[in-house]
Design a protein around this motif. Structure first.
Motif: not given
Ligand code: AMO
Length: 594
Positions: A202, A205, A224, A238, A453, A484, A491
């Protein structure tokens, strides 16, 4: 042992090779002995082809073939011939042909496998994960890995065409507050200090936008340390992107362009664009979720006003405290008393509800419910004002409580009902954007407001005069079939605005400077307006592959408790390693859970 130079892959042997001599290499997938003639299914990553060892044709190779066992690695030379019509295997792409082998070389032998590859679907997942390299030999797993490669390749092509740069950002970064727990990495060079593995790229970028990169993307690994619910992994991938000088619609259009290509290429589906947009408030009110599965109805109804004068104590209290009473109305099924009890149990034990009230209307105008005697005699008529198509034999499931809490519970129950009653049309692809998320959410545990968010998300304008709970963010999520798939936002690009948001979530200027100083400072050196999004690649591939678990589309996934069973990680380390890192552990390693 002689290793021939392979001339063709097993799955690629076709009519064009008939009569020709070829060289193959691979694994013994199956072996049958028909009166001295040995048939071997040879496997490589492209598929299977049948080898024939005939003592009449080549006594020596056939003799050797007797020793072959499942999963031996072999290399062969032979001639491609057409099978007799009665021997054709229509299930095998190479099933009209076979290879008459005249030379066999055993390259590597194999012990009996801990599980039969063909029965893997029925084998305990723990065993499959322990021997992941064997599990990955299965054609279905090969397909998932290949699909993953093809999808990420298509993504790279798409972004390259649109002028995006693929930029790698660090894995060793700084621990920041908010979000999930960080995985920490101690630094031996700087005793007592730690890097954090990135939860997402995040901040980097955003800083790349400050650097004028304008259009960035990355297939980024994120980490995470959080409770692993279904479809979550502690490390996941991602598709991350960020753009400068844009609005929400620019990011959404770029994403829609990509998913249109992916859906067409990998599913043969023409998506109808632009995707629909729903506000958070609408989906929450109608479906009790910010990522509703709209492949079925069963919407939530607000029944609060029907209980304005109720004698029922807990409902009365809820209403008096400003809470609400919501209901799902099941029309598709006439429940028996024991089925109703099953749903009460499911809600309380399975979903963590404090309670679930049911009211089943009967044909004679009465109702079946633990609270039937407290309901006014014209309750059915009153309920019909809220649910016009309500009929006798329909059942209401009611949850009372603070709005978001009660509605979220109904949202979970709705999904469970949808699954168990077979209401979900699994052939549909249901995709849309959810917008206008709350900017802040109340954390009842720590008793303070957090950014829903992340704190770099721009609030909608004139937010400062609003109550915290009413402020909406310029954030958007992409939802597909109740998952999701992605989330992003426009931003903040102005230092004053950023300071105000930090203040709103209780970050003092000193702490904000200490934690996010690099971003705050950058905001003072000419930062362009910007925004972005990240899509979860593992979830996307899971949807494409139609697998039940996210683990099936990741080469080396972790278990529900974050363990790699194959490597036996996490594990304890040598005392000397800890010493080098200036670390002392206080907890003894617990016995590991799978
Ligand atoms: P966010 O936390 O919503 O956004 O994550 C984006 C997408 O990543 C996937 N995701 C996961 N997939 C598998 N395991 C996990 N633990 C997991 N956590 C998230 C989901 C989710 O929609 N930095 C922001 C993005 C931004 O604002 O540009 C972010 O990380 O599909």
């Amino acid at each position: 042992m002689q290793l021939f130079q392979r001339s063709v892959y097993c799955g690629e042997v076709n009519k064009g090779f008939e009569g020709k001599e070829i060289f193959l290499a691979g694994w013994v997938h199956g072996r049958r002995d028909h009166g001295g003639v040995i048939f071997i299914d040879l496997r490589d990553r492209t598929g299977l082809v049948q080898l024939v060892f005939n003592p009449q044709v080549n006594a020596q190779a056939t003799e050797q073939a007797h020793a072959l066992r499942a999963e031996f690695v072999i290399s062969v030379r032979g001639k491609v011939i057409a099978r007799a019509p009665e021997a054709v295997n229509p299930k095998m792409p190479t099933g009209t042909l076979e290879i008459k082998v005249d030379h066999l070389s055993i390259v590597a032998i194999a012990k009996p496998l801990p599980f039969q590859l063909e029965e893997a679907e029925h084998v305990d997942e723990e065993i499959r994960l322990r021997y992941r390299y064997l599990d990955l030999r299965r054609p279905a797993m090969h397909d998932h890995i290949k699909l993953r490669h093809d999808v990420t390749f298509a993504m790279r092509e798409y972004f390259d065409r649109l002028g995006f740069y693929e930029i790698e950002t660090p894995m060793l970064t700084k621990s920041t507050p908010g979000g999930a727990r960080d995985f920490l990495v101690p630094s031996s060079v700087n005793p007592g200090t730690f890097y954090a593995l990135p939860q997402s790229p995040q901040i980097y970028k955003q800083l790349l936008m400050a650097s004028g990169m304008d259009r960035y993307f990355q297939i980024a690994r994120c980490f995470r340390d959080e409770a692993l619910r279904a479809n979550r992994q502690p490390e996941f991938t991602q598709l991350d992107l960020e753009m400068s000088f844009i609005q929400e619609s620019d990011i959404q259009d770029i994403c829609e362009g990509l998913i249109a290509i992916l859906w067409k290429k990998f599913l043969g589906i023409e998506l109808s664009l632009p995707l629909r947009r729903y506000t958070f408030d609408e989906v929450m009110a109608r479906f009790g979720s910010d990522k509703p599965d709209m492949r079925f109805g069963l919407e939530v109804h607000d029944m609060t006003k029907l209980f304005a004068d109720t004698e029922l104590k807990f409902l009365k209290t809820t209403v008096a405290q400003g809470g609400k009473i919501g209901a799902l109305c099941v029309k598709e099924k006439e429940f028996s008393r024991s089925e109703l009890e099953h749903w009460v149990n499911t809600a309380i034990k399975g979903l963590g509800a404090k309670g679930l009230l049911y009211i089943r209307f009967n044909a004679d105008g009465t109702s079946d419910s633990p609270v039937a005697k407290f309901l006014p005699s014209d309750f059915f008529r009153q309920a019909r004002e809220v649910i016009p198509d309500l009929e006798p034999n329909h059942t209401l499931f009611l949850v009372a409580g603070p709005y978001l809490e009660a509605w979220s519970m109904l949202g979970k129950l709705r999904i469970e009902l949808g699954k168990q009653l077979g209401l979900i049309d699994t052939k549909q692809w249901n995709m849309f954007w959810v917008t206008d998320f709350p900017m802040f959410e109340w954390d009842a545990e720590t008793k303070h407001w957090n950014a829903m968010h992340h704190p770099f998300t721009s609030p909608q304008k004139d937010w400062e005069a609003m109550a915290m709970g009413d402020v909406r963010a310029r954030a958007y999520d992409l939802v597909c079939n109740g998952e999701e798939l992605g989330g992003g936002s426009i931003r903040i690009f102005d230092a004053t605005a950023q300071a105000k948001v930090f203040e709103a979530i209780g970050l003092s200027p000193e702490v904000a400077q200490q934690k996010f100083g690099f971003l705050i400072n950058a905001l003072e050196y000419g930062f362009p307006p910007h925004g972005g999004i990240a899509l979860g690649i593992d979830r996307l591939i899971m949807l494409f592959a139609g697998t039940a678990s996210i683990r099936d589309v990741i080469a080396f996934p972790k278990t529900q408790s974050g363990a790699c069973l194959m490597m036996d990680a996490p594990s304890t380390v040598e005392e000397s390693q800890l010493k080098e890192l200036h670390i002392k552990t206080v907890a003894k390693a617990q016995e590991k859970k799978a």
